[in-house]
Design an enzyme around this catalytic site. Structure first.
Site, PDB file in Angstrom:
ATOM      1  N   ARG A 109       0.842  -1.205   0.000  1.00  0.00           N
ATOM      2  CA  ARG A 109       0.000   0.000   0.000  1.00  0.00           C
ATOM      3  C   ARG A 109       0.879   1.258   0.000  1.00  0.00           C
ATOM      4  NH1 ARG A 109      -3.763   1.505   5.273  1.00  0.00           N
ATOM      5  NH2 ARG A 109      -4.417   3.571   4.615  1.00  0.00           N
TER       6      ARG A 109
ATOM      7  N   ASN B  15       2.116   2.542  14.715  1.00  0.00           N
ATOM      8  CA  ASN B  15       1.221   1.502  14.188  1.00  0.00           C
ATOM      9  C   ASN B  15       1.283   1.322  12.666  1.00  0.00           C
ATOM     10  OD1 ASN B  15      -0.058   3.959  13.896  1.00  0.00           O
ATOM     11  ND2 ASN B  15      -2.074   3.217  14.465  1.00  0.00           N
TER      12      ASN B  15
ATOM     13  N   ASP C 136      -1.302  12.331  22.003  1.00  0.00           N
ATOM     14  CA  ASP C 136      -1.280  13.661  22.634  1.00  0.00           C
ATOM     15  C   ASP C 136       0.021  14.419  22.434  1.00  0.00           C
ATOM     16  OD1 ASP C 136      -3.743  13.216  23.511  1.00  0.00           O
ATOM     17  OD2 ASP C 136      -3.208  12.736  25.594  1.00  0.00           O
TER      18      ASP C 136
ATOM     19  N   GLU D  28      -2.253  14.636  12.834  1.00  0.00           N
ATOM     20  CA  GLU D  28      -3.256  13.567  12.805  1.00  0.00           C
ATOM     21  C   GLU D  28      -3.143  12.863  14.140  1.00  0.00           C
ATOM     22  OE1 GLU D  28      -4.680  14.316   8.949  1.00  0.00           O
ATOM     23  OE2 GLU D  28      -5.452  13.091  10.565  1.00  0.00           O
TER      24      GLU D  28
ATOM     25  N   CYS E 137      -5.862   4.316  14.591  1.00  0.00           N
ATOM     26  CA  CYS E 137      -6.494   5.582  14.990  1.00  0.00           C
ATOM     27  C   CYS E 137      -7.968   5.540  14.662  1.00  0.00           C
ATOM     28  CB  CYS E 137      -5.816   6.745  14.275  1.00  0.00           C
ATOM     29  SG  CYS E 137      -5.786   6.599  12.504  1.00  0.00           S
TER      30      CYS E 137
ATOM     31  N   ARG F 178      -9.164   5.059   7.215  1.00  0.00           N
ATOM     32  CA  ARG F 178      -8.376   6.168   6.681  1.00  0.00           C
ATOM     33  C   ARG F 178      -8.338   6.135   5.154  1.00  0.00           C
ATOM     34  NH1 ARG F 178      -2.991   7.799   6.068  1.00  0.00           N
ATOM     35  NH2 ARG F 178      -2.347   5.639   6.002  1.00  0.00           N
TER      36      ARG F 178
HETATM   37  N1  LIG Z   1      -5.150  10.421  13.273  1.00  0.00           N
HETATM   38  C1  LIG Z   1      -4.314   9.605  12.679  1.00  0.00           C
HETATM   39  O1  LIG Z   1      -4.089   9.638  11.489  1.00  0.00           O
HETATM   40  C2  LIG Z   1      -3.592   8.576  13.480  1.00  0.00           C
HETATM   41  C3  LIG Z   1      -3.059   7.459  12.826  1.00  0.00           C
HETATM   42  C4  LIG Z   1      -2.389   6.497  13.585  1.00  0.00           C
HETATM   43  C5  LIG Z   1      -2.256   6.676  14.944  1.00  0.00           C
HETATM   44  N2  LIG Z   1      -2.803   7.772  15.540  1.00  0.00           N
HETATM   45  C6  LIG Z   1      -2.705   7.937  16.968  1.00  0.00           C
HETATM   46  O2  LIG Z   1      -1.374   7.661  17.392  1.00  0.00           O
HETATM   47  C7  LIG Z   1      -1.387   7.150  18.714  1.00  0.00           C
HETATM   48  C8  LIG Z   1      -0.559   5.901  18.782  1.00  0.00           C
HETATM   49  O3  LIG Z   1       0.687   6.071  18.201  1.00  0.00           O
HETATM   50  P1  LIG Z   1       2.011   6.360  19.045  1.00  0.00           P
HETATM   51  O4  LIG Z   1       1.930   5.612  20.329  1.00  0.00           O
HETATM   52  O5  LIG Z   1       3.148   6.124  18.146  1.00  0.00           O
HETATM   53  O6  LIG Z   1       1.824   7.909  19.362  1.00  0.00           O
HETATM   54  P2  LIG Z   1       2.864   8.881  20.097  1.00  0.00           P
HETATM   55  O7  LIG Z   1       2.216  10.219  20.146  1.00  0.00           O
HETATM   56  O8  LIG Z   1       3.334   8.293  21.353  1.00  0.00           O
HETATM   57  O9  LIG Z   1       4.096   8.934  19.098  1.00  0.00           O
HETATM   58  C9  LIG Z   1       3.953   9.409  17.777  1.00  0.00           C
HETATM   59  C10 LIG Z   1       5.305   9.803  17.233  1.00  0.00           C
HETATM   60  O10 LIG Z   1       5.782  10.925  17.955  1.00  0.00           O
HETATM   61  C11 LIG Z   1       7.090  10.699  18.353  1.00  0.00           C
HETATM   62  N3  LIG Z   1       7.330  11.510  19.540  1.00  0.00           N
HETATM   63  C12 LIG Z   1       7.081  11.208  20.801  1.00  0.00           C
HETATM   64  N4  LIG Z   1       7.467  12.234  21.587  1.00  0.00           N
HETATM   65  C13 LIG Z   1       7.960  13.202  20.789  1.00  0.00           C
HETATM   66  C14 LIG Z   1       8.519  14.511  20.995  1.00  0.00           C
HETATM   67  N5  LIG Z   1       8.648  15.061  22.196  1.00  0.00           N
HETATM   68  N6  LIG Z   1       8.934  15.210  19.939  1.00  0.00           N
HETATM   69  C15 LIG Z   1       8.776  14.712  18.698  1.00  0.00           C
HETATM   70  N7  LIG Z   1       8.242  13.490  18.437  1.00  0.00           N
HETATM   71  C16 LIG Z   1       7.844  12.752  19.474  1.00  0.00           C
HETATM   72  C17 LIG Z   1       7.141   9.243  18.546  1.00  0.00           C
HETATM   73  O11 LIG Z   1       8.469   8.802  18.455  1.00  0.00           O
HETATM   74  C18 LIG Z   1       6.347   8.732  17.375  1.00  0.00           C
HETATM   75  O12 LIG Z   1       7.153   8.695  16.240  1.00  0.00           O
HETATM   76  C19 LIG Z   1      -2.850   6.913  19.041  1.00  0.00           C
HETATM   77  O13 LIG Z   1      -3.315   7.966  19.838  1.00  0.00           O
HETATM   78  C20 LIG Z   1      -3.529   6.941  17.680  1.00  0.00           C
HETATM   79  O14 LIG Z   1      -4.886   7.280  17.724  1.00  0.00           O
HETATM   80  C21 LIG Z   1      -3.456   8.722  14.842  1.00  0.00           C
END
Ligand SMILES: NC(=O)c1ccc[n+]([C@@H]2O[C@H](COP(=O)([O-])OP(=O)(O)OC[C@H]3O[C@@H](n4cnc5c(N)ncnc54)[C@H](O)[C@@H]3O)[C@@H](O)[C@H]2O)c1
Length: 511
Positions: A116, A169, A262, A279, A313, A466
């Site tokens: 994909r 993910n 967050d 996102e 997500c 998505r």
């Molecule tokens: N809306 C969307 O398109 C979408 C898609 C997939 C996942 N998500 C969301 O993502 C979350 C799960 O993923 P996750 O656990 O990887 O999320 P996360 O917020 O913990 O991490 C996301 C990314 O941010 C990076 N990161 C963490 N701290 C950082 C900082 N201080 N500075 C810069 N980058 C930083 C992480 O290394 C990772 O690459 C869930 O809340 C899910 O809903 C949203």
């Protein structure tokens, strides 16, 4: 196999290198970050713990590379992206193998993610050629008080260096969904996964979560093999505490495209005056009306709520069902749930271990809170290490945490409602607003509900999703800023430039 053959240069000993200035390098920090396999809970891979100096170098080289990339003809940029897509698809197996080991993605889904991603890169190249090849022509006499003395030409120009940070993910797909639009639009890229905790980073528009970072490094190598200019794309890995804020607040970064939880809210508050594409999380509601096709609803709830063990997500994260059909729906969902296989990702099981032990602990906390407050457990709660068996919680009430929080695991709450308004009220009271769905045979009601739901997308008679990747994808409230999808991402990673031709006297066509 991961790290071998075409990928042998990306690893030294048992540590993966980072990618900077078109080369695979070992960090001068001498430190590494371990990636734990969610299934075995043992260290599977190690990556470099880059330092701030190395991040500076990457941003510097991204800046320099972007200048000449922006002058590369659009058709040539597209040609390289098509090449990268082909290389990516050719190497889907080793990439998928990393996804299985790093994030416990079921084997078949891991291959699908790689394929994909290749398709997305190609689509992006095609769409870029279409939409970036066009501008606008405006004339001044449409605005009151003006004669036709000014011709205004508009075109889309790149932003510069794009920082791309994908979540764990979909570390490959959600990385290329940032990299490809950035590149076709003439930007360079920095990528950084998981910089808040631990992270991997790519330059010229990409950031990698530590879990999934090795899959992403393999993907970046496909761009390297395709022959992109040095410095245009880089990828750093490291500890969030060392390079997280440093990267997201770096003055050389001109745009951040982030997908995650967050953390994105915190990054938005700290980022400078640059375009942001965020996102973030979701609590996607599934509203079931009395006239719904309950078989269709049940199969979508299971697919939507439990695919990749609920770690999506757009997973269905709360079911809001009309009381009169709730018993029947719950029965059908439970029958379908009973057919899911539970076990290791290598066996292609439906439910596999969640990504980390802390994630499993968090999910367990939500389950125990619901238990204590009287939710009905449709299955026995069962956990072994990071592996949590699928669980439907019926009769969930708004005072339970799981009614509002995102478990990101194979646990789904059902709230029984007595009116559609009650369902919409619950949905709109959430701080999230990613997607939602409604099941009914009455299209008029579906439209009214869709309009009333405060979410970026509403699916009628299907689970939230998505894709396809060219559809617009956006979250309201804490679920995000801006909109993704191939076209929107390309547009977001450009700005408008205008040139105005001033005539000494009005000129009217055929005048
Ligand atoms: N809306 C969307 O398109 C979408 C898609 C997939 C996942 N998500 C969301 O993502 C979350 C799960 O993923 P996750 O656990 O990887 O999320 P996360 O917020 O913990 O991490 C996301 C990314 O941010 C990076 N990161 C963490 N701290 C950082 C900082 N201080 N500075 C810069 N980058 C930083 C992480 O290394 C990772 O690459 C869930 O809340 C899910 O809903 C949203």
């Amino acid at each position: 196999m991961a790290g071998t053959c075409a990928f042998s240069e990306i690893i030294e000993g048992d540590v993966y290198k980072y990618y900077s200035e078109g080369e695979w390098k070992v960090s001068s920090s001498g430190k590494t970050v371990s990636i734990v396999n969610p299934t075995t809970r043992k260290t599977q891979f190690k990556v470099q713990a880059c330092n701030q100096e190395e991040v500076n170098k990457i941003v510097e080289s991204a800046k320099a590379a972007q200048k000449s990339w922006a002058k590369t003809p659009l058709w040539k940029r597209a040609e390289l992206l098509h090449k990268a897509a082909a290389v990516l698809k050719e190497h889907k197996k080793p990439i998928a193998e990393c996804l299985v080991k790093e994030i416990a993605k079921p084997a078949k889904d891991a291959v699908t993610e790689a394929v994909r991603s290749g398709d997305l890169v190609s689509y992006c190249a095609e769409e870029g050629v279409r939409i970036l090849g066009e501008g606008k022509f405006l004339v001044s006499d449409s605005f009151p008080g003006n004669e036709r003395t000014k011709y205004c030409l508009t075109s889309k120009i790149p932003l510069g260096v794009v920082l791309a940070i994908p979540p764990f993910n979909y570390p490959v797909n959600l990385a290329v969904s940032k990299i490809a639009p950035a590149l076709i639009a003439g930007n360079s890229l920095c990528s950084s996964p998981h910089p808040g905790k631990d992270m991997t980073l790519e330059n010229a528009s990409l950031g990698l979560p530590i879990q999934g970072a090795v899959a992403a490094l393999h993907m970046v190598h496909c761009f390297h093999l395709a022959g992109f200019p040095k410095g245009l794309i880089s990828c750093v890995t490291g500890k969030g505490s060392e390079i997280g804020d440093f990267l997201t607040m770096h003055p050389g970064v001109n745009c951040i495209s982030f997908t995650g939880g967050d953390t994105g809210v915190a990054i938005s508050k700290k980022a400078g005056m640059i375009p942001l594409q965020m996102e973030l999380g979701g609590k996607d509601a599934c509203i079931i009306l009395e006239d719904a096709d309950l078989d269709l609803a049940a199969s979508n709830i299971v697919k939507g709520g439990f695919s990749y063990s609920g770690q999506r997500c757009t997973a269905v994260k709360v079911v809001l069902v009309m009381e009169s059909v709730a018993d029947e729906l719950v029965k059908k969902v439970n029958e379908t749930l009973a057919k899911l296989t539970v076990g290791p990702p290598e066996d292609d099981c439906d439910i596999t271990p969640v990504v980390t032990e802390s994630s499993a602990n968090f999910i367990e906390g939500l389950v125990m809170d619901a238990k204590q407050k009287g939710a009905t457990f449709c299955q026995e709660y069962k956990r072994q290490g990071n592996l949590i068996w699928p669980l439907l919680l019926d009769n969930v009430r708004p005072d339970m945490r799981i009614a509002w929080e995102e478990p990101f695991g194979p646990v789904l709450p059902v709230i029984r409602i007595n009116s559609v308004e009650e369902g919409i009220r619950h949905c709109n009271a959430s701080n999230f607003g990613l997607q939602g769905c409604v099941f009914t045979r009455d299209i008029n009601k579906a439209i009214l509900i869709s309009d009333a739901m405060e979410t970026g997308t509403v699916q009628i008679n299907s689970a939230p999703a998505r894709g396809p990747d060219h559809f617009p994808f956006q979250g309201l409230k804490d679920s995000g800023i801006g909109s993704q999808g191939v076209t929107n991402s390309i547009n977001m990673m450009t700005k408008i430039k205008t040139t105005v031709i001033n005539l000494p006297s009005p000129s009217y066509t055929m005048g």
